[in-house]
Write an enzyme that holds these catalytic residues in place. Structure first.
Site, PDB file in Angstrom:
ATOM      1  N   LYS A 180     -47.372  -2.853   9.691  1.00 37.31           N
ATOM      2  CA  LYS A 180     -47.852  -3.372  10.981  1.00 37.31           C
ATOM      3  C   LYS A 180     -47.435  -4.816  11.190  1.00 37.31           C
ATOM      4  O   LYS A 180     -47.241  -5.267  12.326  1.00 37.31           O
ATOM      5  CB  LYS A 180     -49.363  -3.197  11.100  1.00 37.31           C
ATOM      6  CG  LYS A 180     -50.182  -3.884  10.005  1.00 37.31           C
ATOM      7  CD  LYS A 180     -50.719  -5.230  10.412  1.00 37.31           C
ATOM      8  CE  LYS A 180     -51.450  -5.902   9.266  1.00 37.31           C
ATOM      9  NZ  LYS A 180     -52.060  -7.182   9.632  1.00 37.31           N
ATOM     10  N   THR A 190     -53.079  -6.448  15.313  1.00 36.84           N
ATOM     11  CA  THR A 190     -52.058  -7.404  14.889  1.00 36.84           C
ATOM     12  C   THR A 190     -51.006  -7.627  15.966  1.00 36.84           C
ATOM     13  O   THR A 190     -50.486  -8.734  16.119  1.00 36.84           O
ATOM     14  CB  THR A 190     -51.390  -6.924  13.585  1.00 36.84           C
ATOM     15  OG1 THR A 190     -52.411  -6.643  12.624  1.00 36.84           O
ATOM     16  CG2 THR A 190     -50.473  -7.972  12.999  1.00 36.84           C
TER      17      THR A 190
END
Length: 332
Positions: free
Chosen positions: A192, A249
């Site tokens: 991620k 994120t």
């Protein structure tokens, strides 16, 4: 049950996690490499360099002496940059008690070896997998420190140990869920960061929600492909340690990797972006090791490949996007 915990690393997430453990009733010591940070925590209950607005609980103290902090700890929390884990743990391993639980907060893949963080811990510390617990999820440190409601995943091959850690970090603002898919949780947390770099570049280039949603969904797809090749449960990537962490994120301005990607998208060099941020954007280094891991297992990860080219080969972000869009069409 009250545990004695040590958090090795006084960065944002390590400090926030120490607060969580303290709020859950544990006695916590933060190890800081710099004595002045430890002194500030002891004297003012504040980490002046990270989360300076957050008062730490009375149950949290600090030291720059790793030996005194680790000896006798039930929970040994590793919160150092992922590429420094091996060298740091080599110095600490003989201090860790034979029954202690090792908790990894790190989200990366080791350069050179392509090992996940739990694999590095087992190898360097000489412990079995069932003593290592991975914490992963949408856990932006400033929001956790502000006690905003959030959830996370506690992953371990030993369900009993996962439950012990779950109980030791449950607070009114953080809800941990247990999971036995360590591989999936670690990969979700590592990849991620790379996708968030791409997301930040796209945002800086002025692209809108269609582009951003495409990066999130196709980024999740390549994460899951690699995970399945390594033996992860594909359902993990639909959960907190997969989609949850990816969305947080990518979307949050608090995310170091998204912010770093924005700087690259505005035309800054890697060196300029690093000098300006002064904090670790894990995806910058991990994109190399994740690319190598994918190639080793013959898994296509086109977004990761293009992020690596921008970060380490000097490719223009706009050209990288063109390369992604020019790939051969295929079924989803």
């Amino acid at each position: 049950m009250t545990e004695r915990a040590v958090v090795l690393g006084a960065g944002s997430w390590g400090t926030a996690f120490a607060k969580v453990l303290g709020d859950a009733g544990n006695q916590v010591t933060i190890w800081s490499r710099r004595p002045e940070v430890a002194d500030a925590i002891n004297e003012r209950h504040v980490n002046p360099d990270y989360l300076p607005q957050t008062r730490l609980p009375d149950q949290v103290d600090a030291t720059s002496d790793a030996a005194s902090a680790i000896r006798g700890a039930d929970l040994v929390v590793l919160a150092v940059p992922s590429q420094t884990l091996r060298s740091n743990l080599a110095e600490w391993r003989d201090l860790i008690g034979p029954a202690a639980t090792l908790i990894s907060l790190m989200k990366g893949i080791e350069l050179g070896t392509t090992r996940r963080m739990s694999e590095v811990i087992c190898e360097v510390a000489g412990v079995e997998q069932d003593r290592v617990v991975v914490v992963s999820g949408p856990n932006l440190a400033p929001e956790i420190a502000q006690e905003q409601p959030a959830a996370t995943v506690v992953a371990c091959s030993d369900p009993g140990r996962a439950t012990l850690v779950q109980k030791s970090m449950t607070t009114r603002y953080l809800r941990p869920y247990t999971n036995d898919d360590v591989i999936g949780c670690e990969l979700g947390g590592a990849v991620k960061n790379v996708i968030a770099l791409a997301y930040g570049m796209a945002a800086a280039l002025g692209f809108g929600d269609n582009t951003r949603a495409t990066l999130v969904t196709r980024g999740l797809a390549e994460t899951a492909r690699l995970g399945v090749a390594l033996g992860a449960d594909p359902l993990t990537f639909a959960g907190l340690a997969g989609l949850g962490d990816l969305v947080a994120t990518c979307a949050s301005p608090l995310s170091r990797n998204r912010s770093f990607g924005e700087r690259l998208g505005r035309g800054e060099t890697l060196e300029q972006a690093q000098a300006a941020t002064r904090q670790t954007a894990e995806g910058v280094k991990s994109c190399l090791s994740i690319r190598d891991l994918a190639r080793k297992h013959e898994v296509e990860m086109p977004i990761t490949e293009q992020v690596e080219r921008v970060c380490h080969e000097g490719v223009d972000p706009q050209a990288a996007l063109v390369a992604l869009m020019s790939r051969e069409t295929k079924p989803e």
